[in-house]
Design a protein around this motif. Structure first.
Motif, PDB file in Angstrom:
ATOM      1  N   VAL A 198      -2.459  -1.438   8.484  1.00 41.63           N
ATOM      2  CA  VAL A 198      -1.542  -0.331   8.215  1.00 41.63           C
ATOM      3  C   VAL A 198      -2.033   0.941   8.900  1.00 41.63           C
ATOM      4  O   VAL A 198      -1.249   1.692   9.502  1.00 41.63           O
ATOM      5  CB  VAL A 198      -1.397  -0.116   6.694  1.00 41.63           C
ATOM      6  N   MET A 199      -3.322   1.174   8.843  1.00 40.68           N
ATOM      7  CA  MET A 199      -3.883   2.348   9.507  1.00 40.68           C
ATOM      8  C   MET A 199      -3.676   2.262  11.016  1.00 40.68           C
ATOM      9  O   MET A 199      -3.296   3.246  11.671  1.00 40.68           O
ATOM     10  CB  MET A 199      -5.367   2.465   9.182  1.00 40.68           C
TER      11      MET A 199
ATOM     12  N   THR B  98       5.063  -0.387   2.114  1.00 41.07           N
ATOM     13  CA  THR B  98       4.697  -1.189   3.290  1.00 41.07           C
ATOM     14  C   THR B  98       5.310  -2.583   3.215  1.00 41.07           C
ATOM     15  O   THR B  98       4.850  -3.495   3.904  1.00 41.07           O
ATOM     16  CB  THR B  98       3.167  -1.313   3.403  1.00 41.07           C
TER      17      THR B  98
ATOM     18  N   SER C   6      -6.752  -5.893  14.558  1.00 41.27           N
ATOM     19  CA  SER C   6      -6.590  -5.846  13.102  1.00 41.27           C
ATOM     20  C   SER C   6      -5.544  -6.858  12.627  1.00 41.27           C
ATOM     21  O   SER C   6      -5.680  -7.422  11.535  1.00 41.27           O
ATOM     22  CB  SER C   6      -6.202  -4.438  12.660  1.00 41.27           C
TER      23      SER C   6
ATOM     24  N   LEU D 227       0.810  -1.211   0.000  1.00 42.74           N
ATOM     25  CA  LEU D 227       0.000   0.000   0.000  1.00 42.74           C
ATOM     26  C   LEU D 227       0.848   1.267   0.000  1.00 42.74           C
ATOM     27  O   LEU D 227       0.387   2.318   0.434  1.00 42.74           O
ATOM     28  CB  LEU D 227      -0.927  -0.007   1.222  1.00 42.74           C
TER      29      LEU D 227
ATOM     30  N   SER E  10      -5.172  -2.938   4.733  1.00 43.77           N
ATOM     31  CA  SER E  10      -5.526  -1.526   4.940  1.00 43.77           C
ATOM     32  C   SER E  10      -5.742  -1.200   6.406  1.00 43.77           C
ATOM     33  O   SER E  10      -5.163  -0.235   6.938  1.00 43.77           O
ATOM     34  CB  SER E  10      -6.786  -1.194   4.131  1.00 43.77           C
ATOM     35  N   ASN E  11      -6.569  -1.987   7.095  1.00 42.95           N
ATOM     36  CA  ASN E  11      -6.872  -1.697   8.496  1.00 42.95           C
ATOM     37  C   ASN E  11      -5.640  -1.819   9.374  1.00 42.95           C
ATOM     38  O   ASN E  11      -5.432  -1.009  10.290  1.00 42.95           O
ATOM     39  CB  ASN E  11      -7.972  -2.634   8.993  1.00 42.95           C
TER      40      ASN E  11
ATOM     41  N   PRO F 135      -5.225  -6.855   0.828  1.00 45.97           N
ATOM     42  CA  PRO F 135      -4.724  -5.521   1.188  1.00 45.97           C
ATOM     43  C   PRO F 135      -4.806  -5.302   2.700  1.00 45.97           C
ATOM     44  O   PRO F 135      -5.893  -5.367   3.278  1.00 45.97           O
ATOM     45  CB  PRO F 135      -5.668  -4.571   0.438  1.00 45.97           C
TER      46      PRO F 135
END
Length: 608
Positions: free
Chosen positions: A210-211, A141, A189, A138, A207-208, A205
């Motif tokens: 990484v956030m 990463t 997560s 992403l 996403s969660n 992915p």
């Protein structure tokens, strides 16, 4: 006259037919090379005949083909609706002749219904996929993706995450601000990301996660001049992640991790934990014993140099032993070992490091300056660290990156550099020499017992070969008596050696203290490599990370690597969303020395 009497003739003929029909018609059935004799009962019909033949031959009814060899029975293959009572034995030549065709192999219905992979749900398809799923990059990463793929194959961590429940919100943790929210979000997560990877065949992915990572660790949210995410350090991410695991996953997660992860059925005991109170310390943590000894008391030059200050307090020349300062012993907790590539834990040491064990040994020793109570000034001390509690999972960091000061530069005070030097490693890591004396004593017993068992096995094998040779030759009674005597002596000698070994293994009748949580009693201090994080590129703040993980299921035809004892097992290399198979020999080439990927974090697990 009696023979010509029609009454007598009609009275005897039906009597003979009735007797034959009731007792059964003599029949011979030819089946391949076998001849089967039976009594055919027409009243039982075709089903009765086939049932008897199935019992006698094992040929299933549905595979039978019965044809008549005697004339006047039926034409072609016997059909199920044929009326067997229509057979008149008085008009046929007995015994009846039949031919049976069919294999005795029974048709077995499939135990499980055939299901095509296209009809399976995604989570089931993922279980049968030839390669595990990858992670989508992403934006720089890869440092995160590589570490996650390596930690994904640690069952204790995954079991602990499944048992993790975020703490309830109250006034105390509400005052802590973002930390009380970001840490539970990070762990939940991560657990969901592991589950998504198991349920999918395509790249996932993160996403969660990484956030949540950027919320928990703001330094990983840094961006470049053009707003793009900056490359981060994989080891720094690993250490920060373990700090959250250590702060959040305690007691229940610790017990569940070792129970459901297959390490211990009842969970680790307090003696095994050795003070570890969370899953990170119990699973990755090592209790390090640090000993500081003053070097200056080993030479007379130091006493002469400090005689002016201490001549009123003591006589250094005549009583040097009185100057001996006791060593300073302290304990600390480490979650990884470091392989020092540059050559020592202090900047002055310059030692050529070619192997992982050499770098680890150098990182555990060095020289420091410390105040001496006896000398009354700072002195040079030798620092020696040894492992006082072993972990189930051992992580070794290669010291690839270092900070180089640039005092002559007006733009920056220093730069982050990378060491490209090749440092070899093997699939097995022996930590015996890095352990404390107490741990070494326990490990030595298991190692001696294993060595003795191997010697006994070899001796028994050789002895069995000698016995076979003796059985093949013809010898006299005298030689047989000598052989029996020698065998008795060998048995007595073996028994004596076992008794001596057992006595040497005993220690005041007290059981040995555990060397670490979840480790077996016969643990010998051997760890096997199961995952590697590598870095490619010459730029410490750039480049690319990849994960290399040993396959959970190995093929049965694995062979040894040429000129080594290493098994060439199956591995997978995770280049973000691209996953490819590889072998152990490919992983062992990741030692560095060029622009190709080189090992940065090695993950080892206790070898059973």
């Amino acid at each position: 006259q009696q023979l010509k009497d029609p009454y007598v003739h009609t009275r005897q003929k039906p009597k003979l037919s009735l007797i034959i029909m009731s007792e059964g018609i003599p029949t011979i059935v030819k089946w391949g090379k076998e001849t089967i004799e039976l009594k055919l009962l027409p009243d039982n019909g075709v089903k009765g005949l086939k049932a008897e033949l199935e019992e006698r031959t094992g040929v299933p009814v549905e595979r039978m083909k019965i044809m008549a060899k005697s004339k006047g029975l039926w034409k072609g293959v016997l059909k199920d609706d044929f009326d067997m009572t229509s057979i008149d034995p008085s008009k046929l030549k007995l015994p009846l002749q039949m031919l049976l065709m069919g294999s005795a192999t029974k048709l077995v219905a499939p135990k499980t219904k055939t299901v095509f992979i296209e009809d399976l749900p995604p989570e089931e398809v993922a279980k049968h996929a030839p390669e595990p799923s990858g992670l989508v990059n992403l934006g720089n990463t890869c440092y995160l993706n590589s570490v996650v793929q390596c930690m994904r194959s640690i069952p204790q961590l995954r079991a602990g995450l499944r048992a993790y429940a975020p703490p309830p919100r109250n006034n105390n943790n509400a005052l802590m601000g973002a930390t009380a929210t970001s840490n539970p979000l990070l762990l939940s997560s991560l657990r969901d990301l592991f589950d998504n990877l198991d349920r999918n065949t395509d790249a996932v992915p993160p996403s969660n996660f990484v956030m949540a990572t950027k919320m928990a660790f703001p330094q990983f949210a840094q961006t470049g001049p053009r707003g793009q995410p900056m490359q981060q350090d994989a080891e720094e991410f690993y250490s920060n992640l373990l700090s959250v695991v250590g702060g959040e996953m305690k007691e229940n997660c610790l017990t569940a991790g070792f129970q459901q992860g297959g390490t211990s059925a009842s969970g680790p005991t307090p003696e095994e934990l050795g003070g570890a109170e969370n899953l990170a310390d119990a699973l990755f943590g090592m209790k390090m014993e640090e000993t500081l000894t003053c070097d200056e008391f080993s030479s007379s030059e130091t006493a002469a140099a400090s005689s002016e200050k201490k001549e009123d307090a003591m006589d250094v020349d005549t009583n040097t032993s009185a100057l001996a300062e006791p060593p300073v012993v302290s304990y600390d907790l480490h979650r990884k070992l470091v392989c020092n590539i540059q050559g020592g834990s202090d900047s002055s040491a310059q030692v050529n490091v070619n192997h992982l064990a050499e770098g680890v040994a150098l990182s555990l020793s060095g020289k420091i300056e410390k105040h001496s109570e006896i000398l009354g000034r700072d002195a040079v001390w030798t620092r020696t660290q040894r492992i006082a509690r072993l972990p189930p999972v051992l992580v070794v960091q290669f010291g690839r990156f270092y900070w180089k000061a640039t005092p002559d530069s007006a733009d920056h005070a220093g730069v982050k550099c990378k060491v490209m030097k090749p440092v070899a490693f093997t699939g097995t890591f022996d930590v015996y020499e890095f352990c404390s004396e107490k741990i070494q004593k326990v490990l030595k017993k298991a190692r001696d017992a294993a060595a003795q068992e191997e010697e006994d096995r070899i001796a028994k094998k050789l002895k069995g070969g000698d016995d076979d040779e003796k059985m093949e030759s013809v010898e006299g009674e005298t030689k047989e008596g000598e052989t029996a005597t020698n065998e008795d002596e060998d048995e007595e000698e073996a028994a004596a050696m076992k008794a001596a070994l057992a006595m040497s293994l005993e220690e005041d009748g007290e059981p040995d203290a555990p060397v670490g949580p979840g480790l077996p009693p016969d643990f010998q201090g051997m760890y096997e490599l199961f995952a590697v994080v590598t870095h490619k590129g010459r730029d410490a703040d750039g480049g690319h990370y990849m994960g290399w993980v040993k396959a959970a299921h190995q093929s049965d035809n694995a062979q040894k690597i040429a000129d080594t004892d290493e098994m060439n097992d199956d591995w997978f290399v995770f280049d973000d969303d691209e996953v490819s198979p590889c072998k152990t020999e490919d992983v062992l080439k990741l030692k560095g020395g060029g622009d190709w990927h080189m090992s940065y974090l090695n993950f080892y697990r206790a070898k059973k």
